[in-house]
Design a protein around this motif. Structure first.
Motif, PDB file in Angstrom:
ATOM      1  N   GLU A 156      61.932-109.703 -39.737  1.00  0.00           N
ATOM      2  CA  GLU A 156      61.629-111.115 -39.532  1.00  0.00           C
ATOM      3  C   GLU A 156      60.953-111.329 -38.177  1.00  0.00           C
ATOM      4  O   GLU A 156      59.959-112.058 -38.069  1.00  0.00           O
ATOM      5  N   LEU A 157      61.483-110.670 -37.150  1.00  0.00           N
ATOM      6  CA  LEU A 157      60.877-110.810 -35.820  1.00  0.00           C
ATOM      7  C   LEU A 157      59.449-110.273 -35.824  1.00  0.00           C
ATOM      8  O   LEU A 157      58.540-110.874 -35.255  1.00  0.00           O
ATOM      9  N   GLU A 158      59.265-109.144 -36.508  1.00  0.00           N
ATOM     10  CA  GLU A 158      57.923-108.549 -36.584  1.00  0.00           C
ATOM     11  C   GLU A 158      56.925-109.548 -37.181  1.00  0.00           C
ATOM     12  O   GLU A 158      55.837-109.746 -36.643  1.00  0.00           O
ATOM     13  N   ARG A 159      57.322-110.192 -38.263  1.00  0.00           N
ATOM     14  CA  ARG A 159      56.442-111.194 -38.892  1.00  0.00           C
ATOM     15  C   ARG A 159      56.191-112.370 -37.954  1.00  0.00           C
ATOM     16  O   ARG A 159      55.078-112.862 -37.844  1.00  0.00           O
ATOM     17  N   ASN A 160      57.250-112.797 -37.243  1.00  0.00           N
ATOM     18  CA  ASN A 160      57.108-113.902 -36.287  1.00  0.00           C
ATOM     19  C   ASN A 160      56.081-113.578 -35.211  1.00  0.00           C
ATOM     20  O   ASN A 160      55.264-114.415 -34.851  1.00  0.00           O
ATOM     21  N   ILE A 161      56.179-112.381 -34.668  1.00  0.00           N
ATOM     22  CA  ILE A 161      55.277-112.015 -33.563  1.00  0.00           C
ATOM     23  C   ILE A 161      53.836-111.983 -34.071  1.00  0.00           C
ATOM     24  O   ILE A 161      52.935-112.495 -33.426  1.00  0.00           O
ATOM     25  N   GLY A 163      52.664-113.693 -36.334  1.00  0.00           N
ATOM     26  CA  GLY A 163      52.277-115.087 -36.540  1.00  0.00           C
ATOM     27  C   GLY A 163      52.166-115.887 -35.261  1.00  0.00           C
ATOM     28  O   GLY A 163      52.007-117.107 -35.303  1.00  0.00           O
ATOM     29  N   GLY A 165      54.555-115.834 -32.676  1.00  0.00           N
ATOM     30  CA  GLY A 165      55.856-116.147 -32.066  1.00  0.00           C
ATOM     31  C   GLY A 165      56.100-115.339 -30.798  1.00  0.00           C
ATOM     32  O   GLY A 165      55.532-114.266 -30.616  1.00  0.00           O
ATOM     33  N   TYR A 166      56.938-115.903 -29.924  1.00  0.00           N
ATOM     34  CA  TYR A 166      57.245-115.244 -28.660  1.00  0.00           C
ATOM     35  C   TYR A 166      58.399-114.271 -28.807  1.00  0.00           C
ATOM     36  O   TYR A 166      59.247-114.419 -29.672  1.00  0.00           O
ATOM     37  N   PHE A 167      58.422-113.307 -27.912  1.00  0.00           N
ATOM     38  CA  PHE A 167      59.574-112.410 -27.846  1.00  0.00           C
ATOM     39  C   PHE A 167      59.794-111.996 -26.399  1.00  0.00           C
ATOM     40  O   PHE A 167      58.864-112.019 -25.588  1.00  0.00           O
TER      41      PHE A 167
END
Ligand SMILES: [Zn+2]
Ligand SMILES: [Zn+2]
Ligand SMILES: [Zn+2]
Ligand SMILES: [Zn+2]
Ligand SMILES: [Zn+2]
Ligand SMILES: [Zn+2]
Length: 258
Positions: A156-161, A163, A165-167
């Motif tokens: 999920e985080l991978e997809r967010n980034i 797209g 998204g911040y990390f």
């Protein structure tokens, strides 16, 4: 890092009007190492060379990477490859932007591979959101590190980034107790590895990551104070220290076109 102390950090300021290079030397001594005045460099540019992890006369990249480099062979310690500029070239530079920033190709701090960081055309590596962090990562690489035991969360985080998204990358938490740093408490300062995304609180450092050789136990120096502002510089146990260098082999920097 043999010959690392006493130490001078040189803040190379450009005067854009006439292209003159001005050196501000901040002298450090063994007594005052923790009260280092790093001027504007503190928290913005890296205070040690990206190649050899030593200080001295370093040139700051004015691109996004915020790294610093020894610019000439003379300014680097004997084993630092440096950027290879001549003094004439250095003084002729209006400003310095490294090849990674110039071509928007940065290395993933987890796997070391180069990837495009151009957000307008198919970025492959993305910067950590922390304002003082200069590391880029592949979404897959950083998500795997942040969620080692939770594949669904990592995906999920991978997809967010991807797209947008911040990390926050793994270096901002201690890998032992998983807590954040507290720069006010020296025991809770982070000791950050210069070669991979691994940090420890000073109090959580394993005995094998020592500030000085412990000859009888065969432990060699892997930790240094006073080189990074409010942090300890380490090489974690994943990297073999080359005896003649006092640090791991210098093969970790890749510029596009090398
Ligand atoms: Zn260097
Ligand atoms: Zn750069
Ligand atoms: Zn990677
Ligand atoms: Zn980070
Ligand atoms: Zn800890
Ligand atoms: Zn490491």
């Amino acid at each position: 890092m043999p010959g690392v102390m006493p130490h001078d950090i040189i803040d190379l300021n450009y005067d854009l009007m006439d292209g003159e290079v001005e050196f501000n030397v901040v002298g450090l001594n063994e007594v005052g190492l923790n009260e280092v005045e790093l001027n504007e460099v503190e928290g913005v540019f890296d205070s040690v060379c990206a190649f050899c992890d030593d200080g001295g006369e370093i040139l700051c990249c004015e691109g996004r990477c915020m790294r610093s480099f020894h610019a000439t062979v003379e300014t680097g310690a004997n084993m630092c490859p440096s950027l290879g500029f001549s003094l004439g070239e250095l003084h002729g530079l209006p400003r310095f932007v490294c090849k990674n920033c110039e071509y928007q190709q940065h290395q993933c701090f987890a796997c070391g591979k180069l990837g495009s960081s151009n957000v307008f055309s198919g970025a492959e590596v993305f910067p950590c959101v922390s304002a003082t962090c200069n590391y880029f990562y592949h979404p897959h690489c950083v998500a795997k590190l942040l969620y080692r035991e939770n594949k669904a969360a990592a995906e999920e985080l991978e997809r967010n980034i991807v797209g947008g998204g911040y990390f926050t990358c793994p270096i901002h938490k201690c890998c032992v107790c998983k807590q954040e740093e507290n720069k006010e408490d020296s025991q809770l300062q982070l000791a950050v590895c210069r070669r991979c995304p691994k940090s420890y609180h000073r109090k959580c450092l394993p005995r094998a990551i020592a500030f000085e050789d412990i000859a009888e136990e065969g432990i060699i120096t892997r930790a240094w104070e006073g080189l990074l502002p409010d942090r300890v510089l380490i090489f974690c146990l994943n990297h073999e220290i080359v005896e003649e260098l006092g640090i791991p082999i210098i093969d970790h920097i890749k510029f596009p076109g090398d």
